[in-house]
Design a protein around this motif. Structure first.
Motif, PDB file in Angstrom:
ATOM      1  N   UNK A   5      24.140 -91.356  -0.044  1.00 18.90           N
ATOM      2  CA  UNK A   5      24.325 -91.491   1.408  1.00 18.90           C
ATOM      3  C   UNK A   5      25.164 -90.329   1.915  1.00 18.90           C
ATOM      4  N   UNK A   6      25.053 -90.076   3.222  1.00 20.74           N
ATOM      5  CA  UNK A   6      25.880 -89.050   3.872  1.00 20.74           C
ATOM      6  C   UNK A   6      26.013 -89.422   5.339  1.00 20.74           C
ATOM      7  N   UNK A   7      26.842 -88.656   6.056  1.00 20.70           N
ATOM      8  CA  UNK A   7      26.993 -88.933   7.482  1.00 20.70           C
ATOM      9  C   UNK A   7      25.705 -88.689   8.228  1.00 20.70           C
ATOM     10  N   UNK A  11      23.087 -95.246   4.889  1.00 20.78           N
ATOM     11  CA  UNK A  11      22.226 -96.336   4.391  1.00 20.78           C
ATOM     12  C   UNK A  11      22.343 -97.529   5.325  1.00 20.78           C
ATOM     13  N   UNK A  12      21.262 -98.234   5.543  1.00 26.85           N
ATOM     14  CA  UNK A  12      21.367 -99.472   6.349  1.00 26.85           C
ATOM     15  C   UNK A  12      22.285-100.489   5.661  1.00 26.85           C
TER      16      UNK A  12
END
Length: 407
Positions: A5-7, A11-12
């Motif tokens: 994940x990243x900005x 991720x939901x």
């Protein structure tokens, strides 16, 4: 596998929740030691909290009702347990909990479970049934006491017995009241007092304590010894919520040693007051009975037959005299009537008698054969006849026969 994940590429939340659920599910079932907090039953499910024994942290837990209630001892608030549980993460609200598959009490809870199993086995044998309970003597002359030497329990029993009923004597046997040798020592003292024929009741006294301190009084050998005792036994172990098995097999359970003394002997003041009250009730009952009997006797004496007994006899005598006088008058009247009847009959007989006819100048003539002559036909001159007159008879000879003309 870690999520990438990243900005710029977050991720939901659902993905994070599902990942947590998967990671936690991989942990599998684990054994956990903890303390139960506020168990609550809702429907067929228990909801509770497990708290760490040392650190200040806790976690929610759920269990089916059958899992909790199959425990050897009750699971209550504060019970230390070892549980076999599977961690679960509920993704809709993000709640982590443990699903309990098995629960076992530990520490004090395990002791309680052992005592419960022992209680059930002894109860199945019938050792606790009321039919084996003996009644305590009303006024024991000698009281056996098994207790610790110099203990507060000994002082409480002795002082209360002597204060309440000074006439009772105490046979005291000191024994260890806690520890591994306690049950053996208490059994020996109990058997010694039970063998003494003058001892009327035995008190086993201890002033309470922790559950571990009271374990000797749930010893199976002690329970069987009390059940076999011929002398009534009073248990005065204390007022702990966890009842020792001795309380169940004893003929009487007292909450404290002081209570045991009060249950074993009455208070002399109360007994004297009761005796005075009973004597007064008896006096009143006797006085009331005498009053009723006196009233009944007076009622009997007031009746005419008892007030003047001769009056009844006199009345009967007058009645008898009247009856006798009536009988006399009736008999006299009957005799008078009979006399008159006889006179009438006699007059008729006399009127019909031949002698009466002869008194009027007639005579009866008899021939030689003694037959009455009523006609001149059989007569002839010269025949002799005998004439019967009123005062005699005369012999005559027929000289002439004349026939009277018929009218």
């Amino acid at each position: 596998m870690a999520l990438e994940t990243s900005a710029d590429s977050p991720a939901p939340l659902r993905s994070i929740s599902l990942a947590l659920q998967g990671w936690i599910g991989k942990l599998g079932a684990v054994w956990v030691e903890a303390e139960v907090v506020q168990p609550k039953l809702s429907g067929n499910t228990y909801y509770l909290t497990l708290r760490d024994l040392a650190a200040n942290l806790s976690i929610s837990a759920i269990a089916f009702r059958a899992v909790v209630e199959s425990s050897a001892s009750p699971i209550t608030d504060g019970t230390r347990v070892i549980v076999h549980a599977k961690p679960e993460f509920y993704s809709p609200n993000g709640r982590l909990s443990l699903k309990l598959l098995e629960i076992r009490p530990t520490g004090e809870g395990e002791l309680l479970a052992q005592l419960e199993r022992r209680r059930q086995l002894l109860a199945a044998e019938g050792l606790f049934e009321n039919r084996w309970k003996q009644r305590l003597p009303i006024l024991p002359t000698a009281i056996g006491l098994v207790t610790g030497k110099g203990s507060a329990a000994e002082r409480d029993v002795v002082e209360n017995v002597r204060d309440r009923w000074p006439g009772a004597s105490l046979e005291i046997r000191h024994a260890l009241m806690q520890g591994s040798q306690s049950a053996t020592a208490v059994i020996a003292a109990l058997r010694e007092l039970d063998a003494a024929s003058h001892v009327d009741v035995i008190v086993i006294a201890r002033g309470g304590g922790s559950m571990e301190d009271l374990l000797p009084f749930s010893d199976e050998a002690l329970v069987r010894a009390v059940h076999a005792a011929a002398t009534p036994v009073v248990s005065a172990i204390g007022h702990e919520p966890d009842v020792p098995l001795l309380d169940l097999v004893a003929d009487l359970r007292a909450s404290t040693p002081t209570d045991a003394a009060k249950r074993v002997v009455p208070h002399v003041g109360d007994e004297l007051a009761g005796l005075t009250a009973a004597r007064e009730r008896a006096r009143q009952a006797v006085a009331a009975q005498l009053h009723r009997e006196a009233a009944g006797l007076a009622a009997l004496r007031s009746r005419p037959v008892l007030r003047s007994p001769s009056a009844f006899v006199d009345a009967q005598q007058d009645h008898v005299s009247g009856q006798r006088e009536r009988a006399r008058r009736a008999m006299a009247a009957r005799l008078d009537r009979a006399h008159d009847e006889v006179g009438h009959h006699l007059a008729r007989v006399r009127a019909l008698s031949p002698l009466a006819t002869m008194h009027r100048g007639y005579a009866v003539a008899l021939d030689g054969a003694g037959r009455a002559v009523t006609s001149i036909d059989p007569l002839a001159p010269g025949d002799e006849l005998v004439l019967h007159l009123t005062d005699g008879q005369a012999t005559v000879r027929v000289t002439d026969l004349q026939e009277h003309p018929h009218e």
